[in-house]
Design a protein around this motif. Structure first.
Motif, PDB file in Angstrom:
ATOM      1  N   LEU A 146     -13.353 -26.450  82.057  1.00 22.72           N
ATOM      2  CA  LEU A 146     -12.682 -26.802  80.614  1.00 22.72           C
ATOM      3  C   LEU A 146     -11.311 -27.267  81.141  1.00 22.72           C
ATOM      4  O   LEU A 146     -10.856 -28.366  80.303  1.00 22.72           O
ATOM      5  N   LEU A 147     -10.516 -26.561  81.988  1.00 20.57           N
ATOM      6  CA  LEU A 147      -9.211 -27.091  82.069  1.00 20.57           C
ATOM      7  C   LEU A 147      -9.046 -28.482  82.796  1.00 20.57           C
ATOM      8  O   LEU A 147      -8.063 -29.015  82.686  1.00 20.57           O
ATOM      9  N   ARG A 148     -10.158 -28.883  83.629  1.00 16.33           N
ATOM     10  CA  ARG A 148     -10.029 -30.194  84.211  1.00 16.33           C
ATOM     11  C   ARG A 148     -10.858 -31.450  83.457  1.00 16.33           C
ATOM     12  O   ARG A 148     -10.778 -32.487  83.648  1.00 16.33           O
ATOM     13  N   SER A 149     -11.472 -30.839  82.101  1.00 12.39           N
ATOM     14  CA  SER A 149     -12.192 -31.778  81.190  1.00 12.39           C
ATOM     15  C   SER A 149     -11.462 -32.840  80.557  1.00 12.39           C
ATOM     16  O   SER A 149     -11.745 -33.636  79.990  1.00 12.39           O
ATOM     17  N   GLY A 150      -9.925 -32.050  79.946  1.00 14.10           N
ATOM     18  CA  GLY A 150      -9.588 -32.928  78.905  1.00 14.10           C
ATOM     19  C   GLY A 150      -9.749 -32.361  77.680  1.00 14.10           C
ATOM     20  O   GLY A 150      -9.111 -32.636  76.497  1.00 14.10           O
ATOM     21  N   ALA A 151     -10.314 -31.250  77.569  1.00 13.98           N
ATOM     22  CA  ALA A 151     -10.577 -30.551  76.183  1.00 13.98           C
ATOM     23  C   ALA A 151      -9.240 -29.810  75.772  1.00 13.98           C
ATOM     24  O   ALA A 151      -8.327 -29.645  76.470  1.00 13.98           O
ATOM     25  N   ASN A 152      -9.038 -29.988  74.339  1.00 17.33           N
ATOM     26  CA  ASN A 152      -7.707 -29.527  73.939  1.00 17.33           C
ATOM     27  C   ASN A 152      -7.964 -27.921  73.668  1.00 17.33           C
ATOM     28  O   ASN A 152      -8.920 -27.227  74.044  1.00 17.33           O
ATOM     29  N   CYS A 158     -12.462 -21.835  71.641  1.00 19.05           N
ATOM     30  CA  CYS A 158     -13.558 -21.798  70.908  1.00 19.05           C
ATOM     31  C   CYS A 158     -14.600 -21.156  71.747  1.00 19.05           C
ATOM     32  O   CYS A 158     -15.338 -20.157  71.495  1.00 19.05           O
ATOM     33  N   VAL A 159     -14.895 -21.920  73.082  1.00 12.75           N
ATOM     34  CA  VAL A 159     -15.760 -21.412  74.088  1.00 12.75           C
ATOM     35  C   VAL A 159     -15.335 -19.958  74.542  1.00 12.75           C
ATOM     36  O   VAL A 159     -16.007 -19.067  74.556  1.00 12.75           O
ATOM     37  N   ARG A 160     -13.824 -19.801  74.952  1.00 16.30           N
ATOM     38  CA  ARG A 160     -13.506 -18.708  75.289  1.00 16.30           C
ATOM     39  C   ARG A 160     -13.845 -17.425  74.236  1.00 16.30           C
ATOM     40  O   ARG A 160     -14.166 -16.197  74.659  1.00 16.30           O
ATOM     41  N   LYS A 161     -13.715 -17.539  72.977  1.00 19.21           N
ATOM     42  CA  LYS A 161     -13.963 -16.762  71.993  1.00 19.21           C
ATOM     43  C   LYS A 161     -15.312 -15.917  72.035  1.00 19.21           C
ATOM     44  O   LYS A 161     -15.632 -15.007  72.150  1.00 19.21           O
ATOM     45  N   LYS A 219     -19.461 -32.639  79.054  1.00 17.20           N
ATOM     46  CA  LYS A 219     -20.672 -32.659  80.017  1.00 17.20           C
ATOM     47  C   LYS A 219     -20.119 -31.395  81.117  1.00 17.20           C
ATOM     48  O   LYS A 219     -20.520 -31.694  82.229  1.00 17.20           O
ATOM     49  N   ILE A 220     -20.058 -30.227  80.437  1.00 14.48           N
ATOM     50  CA  ILE A 220     -20.037 -29.116  81.577  1.00 14.48           C
ATOM     51  C   ILE A 220     -21.057 -28.464  81.648  1.00 14.48           C
ATOM     52  O   ILE A 220     -21.922 -27.865  80.866  1.00 14.48           O
ATOM     53  N   GLU A 221     -21.522 -28.411  82.916  1.00 13.40           N
ATOM     54  CA  GLU A 221     -22.742 -27.465  83.346  1.00 13.40           C
ATOM     55  C   GLU A 221     -22.563 -26.175  83.363  1.00 13.40           C
ATOM     56  O   GLU A 221     -22.046 -25.767  84.508  1.00 13.40           O
ATOM     57  N   ALA A 222     -23.006 -25.286  82.458  1.00  9.43           N
ATOM     58  CA  ALA A 222     -22.453 -23.801  82.347  1.00  9.43           C
ATOM     59  C   ALA A 222     -23.441 -23.211  82.997  1.00  9.43           C
ATOM     60  O   ALA A 222     -24.893 -23.493  83.074  1.00  9.43           O
ATOM     61  N   PRO A 223     -23.251 -21.958  83.646  1.00  2.00           N
ATOM     62  CA  PRO A 223     -24.171 -21.441  84.084  1.00  2.00           C
ATOM     63  C   PRO A 223     -25.167 -20.810  83.252  1.00  2.00           C
ATOM     64  O   PRO A 223     -25.011 -20.575  81.923  1.00  2.00           O
TER      65      PRO A 223
END
Length: 424
Positions: A146-152, A158-161, A219-223
């Motif tokens: 997420l940090l590298r993606s450009g997400a605000n 939202c994902v972290r919660k 396009k984040i490939e999450a576990p």
């Protein structure tokens, strides 16, 4: 009288930081908190958490106990409230253990007890208690992506919660039936309480479907375990209207706007008309181009203000990392501005993070002087190549223009000023 623009820029930044320091903003709000019949448990997370805890100990009219978690090297001396340091922006085991202890401290309380939560920016990563079925390593992988993606910041949180056992209102749920008062230092656009440190005491209007949409958007490939968790209704956060929030009070005690106002007062004393643009989001290099256009219009045409003008803005920009250089979003903004202006009109600027750390480097940000572009050319510093490699830190390091403050122990996000001098 000749004004030293470099000095004025730094004075404006120092004023912005000072307005949001816990020693200034915490005490006025403690006067309105009535100590309970029972215990006062202090918990918290964020870059300002330790300094906030120290201010509580100095000014709260009753006994306190508890613990807070802050970033490494952001501690402050306390006697009754334990301070734990952990990693930011990527969570580590120390943050996980601290979050588990915070969660444990607020459980089993009664309606006679008070939980005083000290919440500031950075708390999302620092208070990392993964949801059941998700490991810390899996959460770290998603966080890095997420940090590298450009997400605000809103998208990231939202994902972290939805991957947390403590964020998104879950801390308040664990503390019930105790009364909860959260003192919050905002580091987010529009001061959205649910986004500050991922809102551990605030109802969450986002859903697990929103979190999945963020992962898909970038396009984040999450576990597999992360995707399984987000696809389960059990991962949903407490929503607005939930009765668990009836005894919860969330109070903003410092905001980015307050810091911009403090800087504007310094600009006026220095002879510059302040033009506050407010909290801004977007790619750092795009925001730089917009700022450069405004500065040119002021310098050339006196619109929308006749110079001398101080263009002031805050918020949180993003950087989509494509190179392998060093540099946070503030240095990236400033390097983009330097390239866009090329020394035009004697304009100077500063861009810094109010927490004292721009990204993961040792600097808060940097200063652009009217001759930065010319000095780089003379010294053979290829600013365009460094910009393409996301290496703004190196650019300003070579120019001797880094701003190094060390941890400020507060956080009201990015701070930017562009000084457009009087036309000659």
């Amino acid at each position: 009288m000749t004004i030293d623009h470099r000095q004025l820029l730094r004075e404006m930044f120092d004023a912005a930081v000072g307005a949001a320091h816990p020693s200034v903003c915490v005490p006025p709000f403690l006067a309105g908190i009535e100590p309970p019949k029972g215990r006062t448990i202090v918990v918290g997370a964020g870059k300002a958490a330790a300094a906030m805890a120290a201010a509580v100990e100095a000014h709260y009219p009753g006994p306190v106990e508890g613990l807070v978690v802050t970033r490494y090297d952001h501690g402050a001396p306390t006697r009754h409230i334990e301070v734990i340091e952990a990693s930011h922006p990527v969570p580590d085991a120390a943050g996980r253990e601290a979050a588990a202890r915070v969660f444990q401290r607020v459980q089993g309380l009664t309606s006679d007890d008070l939980v005083l939560a000290l919440i500031s920016g950075g708390g999302s990563a620092l208070m990392a208690l993964p949801a059941e079925g998700v490991t810390l390593e899996e959460k770290q992988a998603v966080n890095k992506a997420l940090l590298r993606s450009g997400a605000n910041i809103s998208e990231m949180n939202c994902v972290r919660k939805h991957l947390s056992a403590i964020k998104g209102g879950r801390l308040a749920r664990a503390a019930a039936p105790a009364r909860v008062v959260a003192l919050m230092i905002s580091d987010v656009p529009n001061d959205d309480l649910s986004v500050i440190a991922s809102g551990p005491t605030v109802p969450d209007a986002t859903t697990r479907h929103d979190a999945l949409a963020v992962l898909a958007k970038y396009k984040i490939e999450a576990p597999a375990a992360v995707l399984a968790h987000l696809n389960s209704p059990a991962c949903e956060t407490p929503k607005p209207g939930d009765p668990i929030f009836e005894r919860v009070q969330n109070i903003l005690i410092a905001t980015p706007q307050g810091s911009l106002d403090a800087a504007a007062a310094v600009a006026k004393r220095g002879g510059f008309t302040p033009c506050i643009l407010g909290d801004l989001e977007g790619e750092s290099r795009d925001v730089a181009l917009v700022h450069a256009g405004i500065a040119r219009q002021i310098a050339l045409h006196g619109q929308p203000f006749e110079p001398p003008v101080a263009i002031i803005s805050g918020g949180e920009t993003t950087v989509t990392v494509r190179g392998d250089g060093k540099g946070g979003r503030d240095a990236e903004f400033l390097l983009g501005l330097t390239l866009a202006l090329e020394g035009f009109g004697g304009i100077s600027a500063i861009a810094c993070d109010t927490d004292g750390i721009d990204g993961v480097e040792t600097n808060a940000g940097a200063i652009m002087t009217a001759d930065s572009y010319a000095r780089a050319q003379k010294a053979g510093v290829d600013l365009k190549a460094l910009f393409a490699n996301n290496d703004a830190f190196t650019a300003f390091e070579k120019l001797g223009d880094l701003v190094v403050t060390g941890p400020t122990r507060t956080n009201v996000n990015d701070f930017r000023v562009i000084l457009v001098p009087k036309r000659v």
